[in-house]
Design a protein around this motif. Structure first.
Motif, PDB file in Angstrom:
ATOM      1  N   UNK A   1      -5.265 -66.361  17.422  1.00  0.00           N
ATOM      2  CA  UNK A   1      -6.264 -67.415  17.636  1.00  0.00           C
ATOM      3  C   UNK A   1      -6.187 -68.066  19.007  1.00  0.00           C
ATOM      4  N   UNK A   2      -5.017 -68.014  19.644  1.00  0.00           N
ATOM      5  CA  UNK A   2      -4.858 -68.779  20.874  1.00  0.00           C
ATOM      6  C   UNK A   2      -4.534 -67.940  22.104  1.00  0.00           C
ATOM      7  N   UNK A   3      -4.319 -66.650  21.926  1.00  0.00           N
ATOM      8  CA  UNK A   3      -4.136 -65.758  23.076  1.00  0.00           C
ATOM      9  C   UNK A   3      -5.162 -64.633  23.053  1.00  0.00           C
ATOM     10  N   UNK A   4      -5.235 -63.924  21.940  1.00  0.00           N
ATOM     11  CA  UNK A   4      -6.146 -62.784  21.861  1.00  0.00           C
ATOM     12  C   UNK A   4      -7.604 -63.214  21.999  1.00  0.00           C
ATOM     13  N   UNK A   5      -7.985 -64.312  21.359  1.00  0.00           N
ATOM     14  CA  UNK A   5      -9.379 -64.769  21.447  1.00  0.00           C
ATOM     15  C   UNK A   5      -9.781 -65.097  22.876  1.00  0.00           C
ATOM     16  N   UNK A   6      -8.826 -65.613  23.656  1.00  0.00           N
ATOM     17  CA  UNK A   6      -9.132 -66.008  25.038  1.00  0.00           C
ATOM     18  C   UNK A   6      -9.088 -64.826  25.996  1.00  0.00           C
TER      19      UNK A   6
END
Length: 456
Positions: free
Chosen positions: A62-67
């Motif tokens: 949610x906080x690395x891959x999405x970005x």
């Protein structure tokens, strides 16, 4: 690789006894074995199953891959298992895993063998990462002999003593601000049975060079012992090494946890959290879990420096850090993950999502300047930072050392030597043999290493 006949024959003997783990550490010249590995927009990460790594795994999508669009495939294993798997993959340079959790023990050795991608080129370009914010002891411990940077700390730690303040108060016990080991032993005897099922102290007894040998070696150091003297003479048969080992074994057998010979970091953490022990000597990183929201002992734990005997301090220096395999198929994407996982942004994320006391600390100066962290981690943060600052990896005892390391000896052979010695010590804790017998066998193992290094 050296070809001197005596050294070669000795090495073959050691490798045969060690099995697969020691061989890659010693050789540094294995050919790549192929393998699929990562590729495209994904990377593979192999890491230890410590609580803060498990939290990282949960937060990544949610906080690395999405970005970034970079998918991270995690393989998470217990400490002893993950060390074995990492050594195999990185030695083969198969590229199956791009990134792995390595410690300040492995990284200089792996770097010397050419298994790691240097990271200085990335930190110079990635100004947002702020390499100068990394604490100097951590930077230095992850630098190779060539002066290049090969690792980034996920968290750093020393060791300290944790104790139940409420239990001590009820029993009328006072913990000294800087305890000696004898004072700790006396307190363990008095706290033993303070509550139903509660033991006086928890100490690691699980075999493994990174398990029982880590705390025990700090006790050996402060009692005046050493694995090797400055000339590489094995000293496990010295009176100081024997006194420290007998003290440790007797303490855990008389006032330690049930099943001590099978207890490592994770088991002792559970014991203190669940009220089964009054004290625990171990890694400063444990405090984040003890003070986390929902912890049944939050606010009940006191923290003091590692106990001593003959030295002024005795805490170890350790970091679980990220190493980037030289054969990685996606080094740039791997760096993006490393920079996020070791960066200020991730610490902020953990603080806001999980709690500031659970931030993977011990690596950045800015962490200890953050008022929210200082407030929530107030029970332990100052003791933790002081312990890291006071650690002396090149001079941890009372005599000169031939290699750096506090809770380990910084040579490739220590993986096997420490593990095999740990098995003997654990057997003594279990009551299957005497300390004298354990050390007699251990001295013979260490003397084989002496033959390798004497005269260098």
């Amino acid at each position: 690789m050296r070809t001197h006949s005596r050294r070669r024959s000795r090495r073959l003997l050691v490798v045969t006894a060690a099995g697969t783990l020691l061989a890659p550490l010693l050789s540094g010249c294995w050919a790549g074995a192929g393998g699929t590995g990562s590729g495209g927009n994904s990377i593979n990460v192999l890491m230890v199953n410590n609580p803060q790594m498990v939290e990282l795994q949960k937060l990544t999508a949610d906080h690395f891959t999405k970005r970034t669009g970079i998918k991270v495939n995690f393989t998470v294993l217990p400490e002893n298992d993950v060390r074995d798997k990492i050594s195999q993959d990185f030695a083969n340079q198969a590229g199956q895993y791009d990134v792995a959790t390595l410690s300040n023990y492995e990284i200089p050795i792996y770097a010397k063998n050419g298994w790691l991608h240097e990271l200085g080129s990335y930190t110079r370009e990635d100004r947002a990462f702020d390499q100068n914010d990394i604490l100097p002891p951590m930077r230095q411990s992850l630098t190779g002999e060539d002066g290049k940077l090969y690792g980034q700390p996920f968290y750093g730690e020393s060791s300290f003593l944790m104790y139940r303040k409420d239990v001590f108060a009820k029993k009328g016990l006072t913990m000294p601000a800087k305890p000696t080991w004898q004072q700790v032993a006396d307190l363990a005897a008095k706290a033993d049975g303070a509550r139903k099922g509660m033991k006086g102290i928890c100490l690691r007894g699980l075999p493994g060079w990174g398990e029982v040998m880590a705390p025990l070696t700090t006790v050996v150091n402060t009692f005046g012992g050493t694995w090797f003297d400055k000339d590489w003479k094995a000293r496990l048969d010295s009176p100081e090494f024997a006194r420290a080992t007998r003290f440790y074994v007797d303490l855990v057998r008389e006032h330690g946890e049930s099943g001590a010979a099978q207890s490592g970091y994770a088991e002792c953490l559970n014991n203190l959290t669940q009220g089964k022990t009054a004290m625990w000597y171990d890694a400063t990183a444990a405090a984040g879990s003890l003070e986390a929201a929902g912890s049944p002992v939050k606010g009940r734990i006191g923290y003091v420096p590692a106990p001593v005997d003959r030295t002024a301090s005795s805490g170890w220096l350790y970091t679980w850090a990220w190493g980037l395999q030289k054969a990685s198929h996606n080094p740039d994407k791997a760096w993006k993950f490393i920079s996020w996982a070791s960066g200020k942004e991730y610490e902020q994320l953990v603080g806001e999502k999980i709690g500031w006391s659970n931030v993977p600390a011990g690596k950045r100066s800015s962490t200890y300047e953050n008022p929210r962290y200082r407030k929530e981690a107030g029970a332990f943060q100052s003791v933790m930072r002081a312990a890291i600052a006071d650690a002396r990896p090149r001079d941890p005892g009372v005599q000169p050392r031939p290699a750096p390391g506090i809770q380990f000896v910084g040579i490739p052979e220590f993986t096997d030597l420490g593990t095999r010695v740990s098995q003997e010590i654990s057997a003594a804790i279990a009551g299957r043999q005497s300390v004298e017998s354990a050390l007699e066998k251990s001295q013979e193992l260490a003397e084989k290493i002496s033959e390798e290094y004497e005269g260098r």
